[in-house]
Design a protein around this motif. Structure first.
Motif, PDB file in Angstrom:
ATOM      1  N   GLU A 105      -0.806  44.619  15.279  1.00 46.28           N
ATOM      2  CA  GLU A 105      -1.759  43.844  14.447  1.00 46.28           C
ATOM      3  C   GLU A 105      -3.117  44.426  14.144  1.00 46.28           C
ATOM      4  OE1 GLU A 105      -1.486  40.576  14.122  1.00 46.28           O
ATOM      5  OE2 GLU A 105       0.315  40.352  14.735  1.00 46.28           O
ATOM      6  N   PRO A 106      -3.665  43.972  13.145  1.00 48.42           N
ATOM      7  CA  PRO A 106      -4.883  44.703  12.611  1.00 48.42           C
ATOM      8  C   PRO A 106      -5.906  45.471  13.798  1.00 48.42           C
ATOM      9  CG  PRO A 106      -4.544  42.936  11.500  1.00 48.42           C
ATOM     10  CD  PRO A 106      -3.612  42.939  12.533  1.00 48.42           C
ATOM     11  N   SER A 107      -6.045  44.558  14.906  1.00 51.07           N
ATOM     12  CA  SER A 107      -6.940  44.730  16.130  1.00 51.07           C
ATOM     13  C   SER A 107      -6.352  45.903  17.136  1.00 51.07           C
ATOM     14  CB  SER A 107      -7.035  43.406  16.922  1.00 51.07           C
ATOM     15  OG  SER A 107      -6.082  42.721  17.434  1.00 51.07           O
ATOM     16  N   TRP A 108      -4.842  46.301  16.977  1.00 50.03           N
ATOM     17  CA  TRP A 108      -4.422  47.082  18.096  1.00 50.03           C
ATOM     18  C   TRP A 108      -5.041  48.477  17.988  1.00 50.03           C
ATOM     19  CZ3 TRP A 108      -1.690  47.237  22.026  1.00 50.03           C
ATOM     20  CH2 TRP A 108      -0.988  48.343  22.533  1.00 50.03           C
ATOM     21  N   THR A 109      -5.379  48.927  18.885  1.00 53.31           N
ATOM     22  CA  THR A 109      -6.213  50.250  19.263  1.00 53.31           C
ATOM     23  C   THR A 109      -5.284  51.189  19.801  1.00 53.31           C
ATOM     24  OG1 THR A 109      -6.850  49.550  21.275  1.00 53.31           O
ATOM     25  CG2 THR A 109      -8.315  49.121  19.566  1.00 53.31           C
ATOM     26  N   GLY A 110      -3.822  51.176  20.267  1.00 52.75           N
ATOM     27  CA  GLY A 110      -3.091  52.091  20.828  1.00 52.75           C
ATOM     28  C   GLY A 110      -2.308  53.055  19.684  1.00 52.75           C
ATOM     29  N   SER A 111      -1.309  53.436  19.927  1.00 53.22           N
ATOM     30  CA  SER A 111      -0.410  54.232  19.152  1.00 53.22           C
ATOM     31  C   SER A 111       0.640  53.194  18.242  1.00 53.22           C
ATOM     32  CB  SER A 111       0.301  55.321  19.646  1.00 53.22           C
ATOM     33  OG  SER A 111      -0.282  56.431  20.195  1.00 53.22           O
ATOM     34  N   LYS A 112       0.892  53.679  17.050  1.00 51.91           N
ATOM     35  CA  LYS A 112       1.684  53.003  16.057  1.00 51.91           C
ATOM     36  C   LYS A 112       2.939  53.782  15.794  1.00 51.91           C
ATOM     37  CE  LYS A 112      -2.548  51.121  13.879  1.00 51.91           C
ATOM     38  NZ  LYS A 112      -3.428  51.231  12.826  1.00 51.91           N
ATOM     39  N   GLY A 113       4.152  52.905  15.634  1.00 54.63           N
ATOM     40  CA  GLY A 113       5.296  53.359  15.305  1.00 54.63           C
ATOM     41  C   GLY A 113       5.948  54.007  16.766  1.00 54.63           C
ATOM     42  N   GLU A 127       5.000  64.108  19.053  1.00 53.15           N
ATOM     43  CA  GLU A 127       3.463  64.348  19.134  1.00 53.15           C
ATOM     44  C   GLU A 127       3.060  63.583  20.357  1.00 53.15           C
ATOM     45  OE1 GLU A 127       4.873  65.868  15.759  1.00 53.15           O
ATOM     46  OE2 GLU A 127       4.965  63.804  16.145  1.00 53.15           O
ATOM     47  N   MET A 128       3.452  62.236  20.471  1.00 56.95           N
ATOM     48  CA  MET A 128       3.101  61.510  21.786  1.00 56.95           C
ATOM     49  C   MET A 128       3.518  61.940  22.954  1.00 56.95           C
ATOM     50  SD  MET A 128       3.775  57.547  20.414  1.00 56.95           S
ATOM     51  CE  MET A 128       3.866  57.038  18.693  1.00 56.95           C
ATOM     52  N   ILE A 129       4.636  62.658  22.976  1.00 56.28           N
ATOM     53  CA  ILE A 129       5.126  63.258  24.215  1.00 56.28           C
ATOM     54  C   ILE A 129       4.405  64.543  24.551  1.00 56.28           C
ATOM     55  CG2 ILE A 129       7.029  64.431  25.173  1.00 56.28           C
ATOM     56  CD1 ILE A 129       8.949  62.457  23.488  1.00 56.28           C
ATOM     57  N   GLU A 130       4.157  65.345  23.462  1.00 51.47           N
ATOM     58  CA  GLU A 130       3.167  66.427  23.715  1.00 51.47           C
ATOM     59  C   GLU A 130       1.997  66.076  24.394  1.00 51.47           C
ATOM     60  OE1 GLU A 130       5.097  69.564  20.472  1.00 51.47           O
ATOM     61  OE2 GLU A 130       3.497  68.342  19.926  1.00 51.47           O
TER      62      GLU A 130
END
Length: 296
Positions: A239-247, A252-255
């Motif tokens: 949602e537009p209000s989401w502040t976490g990661s996307k996808g 890169e997230m694991i690193e």
């Protein structure tokens, strides 16, 4: 120091030695009392056998047993927690961390079996909980959704290959997708409830939408209370209000959010088959050794 308090629960001390002493004493005193001694032994043995049968585990590894549904709670779209009754009110479902129970329904004349990880912990007595996401074409999940409180469902177990032990790693990276959070929660619960387990846990949890994040409040509460546990969320359709990661979960997230690559650290991965295959390949490309990666 060895705990001596339960020696009588062992067959050697609780049955064989007392029987041998009674028979030997009767032989020394008088053979004429042997029938009475044997009758007494039979009564005592029958009582101990009855007590042992009452204390046996409700779950059998090979035999399907019926468990009564006590309650079911919708916690997210198409996702519910089912609570099943154990044989005794004081019984705790004692299964290895990260292992599953097999659930069986007969559908169109065939046994349809699916595996679910209990999310109840070692302090929950008299019941166990499983978290189930329902699918439109899911043969077992559709049948589960039709079960009413008071009816029974067949389970057996446990099934699993994870041999978790405290201190097996300094840090464990936990990567979950959707309902793959259930065995991961077993690991988290095991660590945070063991005062002698100081393993650091870092969770990356991916879902389609924010509403699909299962047990988010409970996970956030754990993160707030336990300094050795961190969590990072990612959603595919935010949602537009989401502040976490996307996808999807990425290299890169694991690193950034998983432990450093080290022989002392491990990764546990659970989610859809495609996700597990992809992340297993990515983590190996990053330099993680096969023996330091466990896929549920």
């Amino acid at each position: 120091m060895e705990d001596k308090r339960k020696l009588l629960d062992q067959p050697l001390h609780g049955i064989y030695i007392p029987i041998a002493l009674i028979l030997f004493g009767t032989w020394i005193f008088s053979w004429s009392y042997m029938p009475y001694s044997i009758a007494f032994i039979a009564i005592v043995f029958s009582f101990r056998y009855y007590e042992a049968m009452k204390r046996r585990s409700s779950i059998d590894k090979n035999i399907w047993r019926d468990f009564e549904l006590m309650d079911k709670t919708l916690i997210a779209p198409m996702t519910s927690i089912y609570r099943f009754k154990l044989n005794r009110e004081d019984e705790i479902l004692d299964i290895p961390t990260g292992h599953h129970l097999a659930c069986c329904f007969i559908v169109d004349g065939k046994d349809e079996i699916r595996f679910y990880s209990p999310i109840s912990n070692q302090f929950d007595a008299g019941f166990f909980d499983i978290l189930v996401k329902h699918y439109e074409r899911g043969k077992v999940t559709r049948r589960l959704a039709q079960v009413q409180v008071g009816q029974t469902v067949k389970f057996r177990g446990t099934v699993g290959t994870l041999n978790y032990s405290p201190g097996m790693a300094k840090e464990i990276g936990l990567i979950a997708g959707g309902t793959g959070i259930t065995p991961i929660l077993q690991v988290i619960t095991r660590v945070i409830t063991d005062l002698e387990d100081d393993t650091k846990l870092k969770l990356i949890y991916g879902n389609e939408t924010e509403r699909d994040i299962l047990l988010k409040n409970e996970i956030d509460e754990i993160a707030a209370k336990y300094p050795n546990f961190d969590v990072h969320y990612t959603v595919t359709h935010p949602e537009p209000s989401w502040t976490g990661s996307k996808g999807y979960v990425t290299r890169e997230m694991i690193e950034q959010y998983a432990p450093q690559i080290s022989d002392d650290n491990m990764l546990f991965i659970c989610g859809p088959p495609e996700m597990k295959r992809s992340l297993f390949a990515i983590t190996q490309e990053m330099g993680w050794k096969k023996e330091n990666i466990f896929c549920f």
